[in-house]
Motif scaffolding. Structure first.
Motif, PDB file in Angstrom:
ATOM      1  N   LEU A   1       0.834  -1.206   0.000  1.00  0.00           N
ATOM      2  CA  LEU A   1       0.000   0.000   0.000  1.00  0.00           C
ATOM      3  C   LEU A   1       0.863   1.249   0.000  1.00  0.00           C
ATOM      4  N   ASN A   2       1.888   1.253   0.832  1.00  0.00           N
ATOM      5  CA  ASN A   2       2.777   2.399   0.920  1.00  0.00           C
ATOM      6  C   ASN A   2       3.579   2.577  -0.363  1.00  0.00           C
ATOM      7  N   ALA A   3       4.069   1.465  -0.918  1.00  0.00           N
ATOM      8  CA  ALA A   3       4.907   1.538  -2.117  1.00  0.00           C
ATOM      9  C   ALA A   3       4.107   1.928  -3.354  1.00  0.00           C
ATOM     10  N   GLU A   4       2.916   1.359  -3.516  1.00  0.00           N
ATOM     11  CA  GLU A   4       2.138   1.565  -4.737  1.00  0.00           C
ATOM     12  C   GLU A   4       1.315   2.844  -4.721  1.00  0.00           C
ATOM     13  N   HIS A   5       0.808   3.224  -3.560  1.00  0.00           N
ATOM     14  CA  HIS A   5      -0.093   4.379  -3.481  1.00  0.00           C
ATOM     15  C   HIS A   5       0.532   5.579  -2.777  1.00  0.00           C
ATOM     16  N   GLY A   6       1.722   5.409  -2.202  1.00  0.00           N
ATOM     17  CA  GLY A   6       2.367   6.517  -1.515  1.00  0.00           C
ATOM     18  C   GLY A   6       1.625   6.955  -0.268  1.00  0.00           C
ATOM     19  N   THR A   7       0.881   6.041   0.354  1.00  0.00           N
ATOM     20  CA  THR A   7       0.120   6.373   1.552  1.00  0.00           C
ATOM     21  C   THR A   7       1.066   6.637   2.721  1.00  0.00           C
ATOM     22  N   THR A   8       0.877   7.751   3.400  1.00  0.00           N
ATOM     23  CA  THR A   8       1.656   8.067   4.590  1.00  0.00           C
ATOM     24  C   THR A   8       1.116   7.217   5.741  1.00  0.00           C
ATOM     25  N   VAL A   9       2.011   6.563   6.484  1.00  0.00           N
ATOM     26  CA  VAL A   9       1.585   5.652   7.555  1.00  0.00           C
ATOM     27  C   VAL A   9       2.301   5.997   8.853  1.00  0.00           C
ATOM     28  N   LEU A  10       1.511   6.159   9.923  1.00  0.00           N
ATOM     29  CA  LEU A  10       2.059   6.298  11.276  1.00  0.00           C
ATOM     30  C   LEU A  10       1.593   5.083  12.056  1.00  0.00           C
ATOM     31  N   LEU A  11       2.553   4.259  12.475  1.00  0.00           N
ATOM     32  CA  LEU A  11       2.266   2.952  13.062  1.00  0.00           C
ATOM     33  C   LEU A  11       2.693   2.899  14.518  1.00  0.00           C
ATOM     34  N   THR A  12       1.751   2.627  15.426  1.00  0.00           N
ATOM     35  CA  THR A  12       2.099   2.378  16.813  1.00  0.00           C
ATOM     36  C   THR A  12       1.923   0.894  17.097  1.00  0.00           C
ATOM     37  N   THR A  13       2.885   0.316  17.815  1.00  0.00           N
ATOM     38  CA  THR A  13       2.840  -1.118  18.083  1.00  0.00           C
ATOM     39  C   THR A  13       3.802  -1.457  19.214  1.00  0.00           C
ATOM     40  N   HIS A  14       3.540  -2.583  19.887  1.00  0.00           N
ATOM     41  CA  HIS A  14       4.486  -3.123  20.857  1.00  0.00           C
ATOM     42  C   HIS A  14       5.331  -4.235  20.226  1.00  0.00           C
ATOM     43  N   ASP A  15       4.995  -4.591  18.982  1.00  0.00           N
ATOM     44  CA  ASP A  15       5.708  -5.654  18.290  1.00  0.00           C
ATOM     45  C   ASP A  15       6.802  -5.032  17.431  1.00  0.00           C
ATOM     46  N   LEU A  16       8.051  -5.124  17.885  1.00  0.00           N
ATOM     47  CA  LEU A  16       9.147  -4.512  17.138  1.00  0.00           C
ATOM     48  C   LEU A  16       9.357  -5.147  15.774  1.00  0.00           C
ATOM     49  N   THR A  17       8.849  -6.374  15.581  1.00  0.00           N
ATOM     50  CA  THR A  17       8.959  -6.986  14.264  1.00  0.00           C
ATOM     51  C   THR A  17       8.144  -6.195  13.247  1.00  0.00           C
ATOM     52  N   ASP A  18       6.990  -5.652  13.656  1.00  0.00           N
ATOM     53  CA  ASP A  18       6.210  -4.781  12.776  1.00  0.00           C
ATOM     54  C   ASP A  18       7.070  -3.620  12.299  1.00  0.00           C
ATOM     55  N   ILE A  19       7.758  -2.987  13.244  1.00  0.00           N
ATOM     56  CA  ILE A  19       8.596  -1.835  12.909  1.00  0.00           C
ATOM     57  C   ILE A  19       9.744  -2.261  12.005  1.00  0.00           C
ATOM     58  N   GLU A  20      10.378  -3.366  12.354  1.00  0.00           N
ATOM     59  CA  GLU A  20      11.543  -3.843  11.606  1.00  0.00           C
ATOM     60  C   GLU A  20      11.181  -4.167  10.156  1.00  0.00           C
ATOM     61  N   GLN A  21       9.996  -4.758   9.962  1.00  0.00           N
ATOM     62  CA  GLN A  21       9.576  -5.182   8.633  1.00  0.00           C
ATOM     63  C   GLN A  21       9.033  -4.031   7.786  1.00  0.00           C
TER      64      GLN A  21
END
Length: 325
Positions: free
Chosen positions: A196-216
């Motif tokens: 979604l981010n790559a194809e549509h250029g959607t700006t994303v702000l992600l909050t999470t406790h799972d650092l794998t989400d951030i890493e990926q």
């Protein structure tokens, strides 16, 4: 990705809290949930926004969406003041709160989507295309006729993500988007968000406790605690800032019980029968370590656990305190 899409300047949010201190007596005090917070996010950027519970993450997102009005400072999203023009901004943003749903509890999932189409006045062809894409990639086909109350947490999360994207938002706020998902579903959701981010250029702000989400997903990460921005940069830099607390854990299942494994760049922190836990620096790849263990020991299975973000933050505080005059 060059232009600034989100900007906060010295933003504060203070809540008045009253508590009972005796018979017919209450005490009033101020709680500063967000304290002089400043940062900006460029259009098309995907940023991780992390911190322990009560750090101010959700309060920040609620100010960015216009749900809350700042007590001080300035907030702008696409040049718009969210608290003053919330309805106008709603057409350009999508929001997913992990613990709260935007879907109608007693209606089939598909009916929630139809209602949202009317709310956002989405053109029919655009709606059908977006719905088909979300249903396929998030595997919602078998869930469309099920009432939302019958969905598991993981199924509802996928349903909420689709609902947030039906109107092609320019910015997407995600609060714990993989909560309740199994490993396979997490991988699919991460892939969906990356595309979604790559194809549509959607700006994303992600909050999470799972650092794998951030890493990926994120090249940039911001850490907030007690309402203050503690770190803004790359994830590797956060690990370095966290020092010794920033360790990953390799969990190794062996064919039989053995003494603690002896391998370079790692230390055994726990042994339980044929299973051993080895800690190694978070910035180091697990591949060489796995290769050494596979060469020397009879290994059956393994998994990698990411460092606990709260431990990293605690270490950051400890280091700040140790150098304070």
């Amino acid at each position: 990705m060059g232009d600034e899409f989100i900007r906060l300047d010295e933003v504060e949010k203070v809540f008045d809290v009253r508590r009972k201190t005796g018979f017919m007596r209450r005490e009033r005090r101020e709680v500063r949930a967000v304290d002089s917070l400043s940062f900006s996010v460029r259009r098309g950027e995907m940023v991780g926004y992390i911190g322990p519970n009560g750090a101010g993450k959700s309060t920040t997102i609620k100010m960015l969406t216009g749900i809350l009005t700042p007590s001080g400072g300035r907030v702008r999203v696409a040049g718009i003041d969210p608290s003053r023009e919330r309805a106008r901004l709603a057409q350009r943003m999508g929001v997913v709160f992990g613990q709260r749903t935007t879907l109608w509890w007693d209606l089939p999932l598909i009916d929630s989507y139809r209602l949202m189409r009317r709310m956002y006045r989405i053109e029919e062809r655009r709606y059908e295309e977006n719905l088909a894409r979300c249903v396929e990639l998030l595997e919602l086909g078998d869930l469309l006729d099920a009432p939302v109350r019958q969905l598991s947490l993981g199924q509802r999360m996928r349903g909420d993500i689709a609902a947030a994207l039906l109107h092609d938002p320019e910015v997407l706020y995600l609060d714990e988007p993989t909560i309740g998902l199994d490993v396979v579903s997490k991988v699919k959701v991460r892939g969906f968000l990356r595309d979604l981010n790559a194809e549509h250029g959607t700006t994303v702000l992600l909050t999470t406790h799972d650092l794998t989400d951030i890493e990926q997903l994120c090249r940039r990460v911001m850490v907030i605690d007690h309402g203050k921005l503690m770190y803004d940069g790359e994830l590797e830099g956060l690990h370095a800032t966290g020092g010794a607390a920033a360790e990953r854990t390799l969990v190794v299942d062996l064919e039989r019980e053995l003494p603690p494994l002896d391998v370079e760049f790692a230390r055994v922190v726990k042994v339980e029968g044929a299973r051993q836990w080895l800690a190694f620096p978070a910035g180091q790849s697990a591949a060489p370590l796995v290769a050494r263990i596979a060469e020397r020991y009879p290994m059956v299975d393994l998994s990698v656990r990411e460092p606990d973000i709260e431990a990293v933050i605690a270490r950051m505080y400890a280091r700040d305190t140790s150098v304070a005059p």
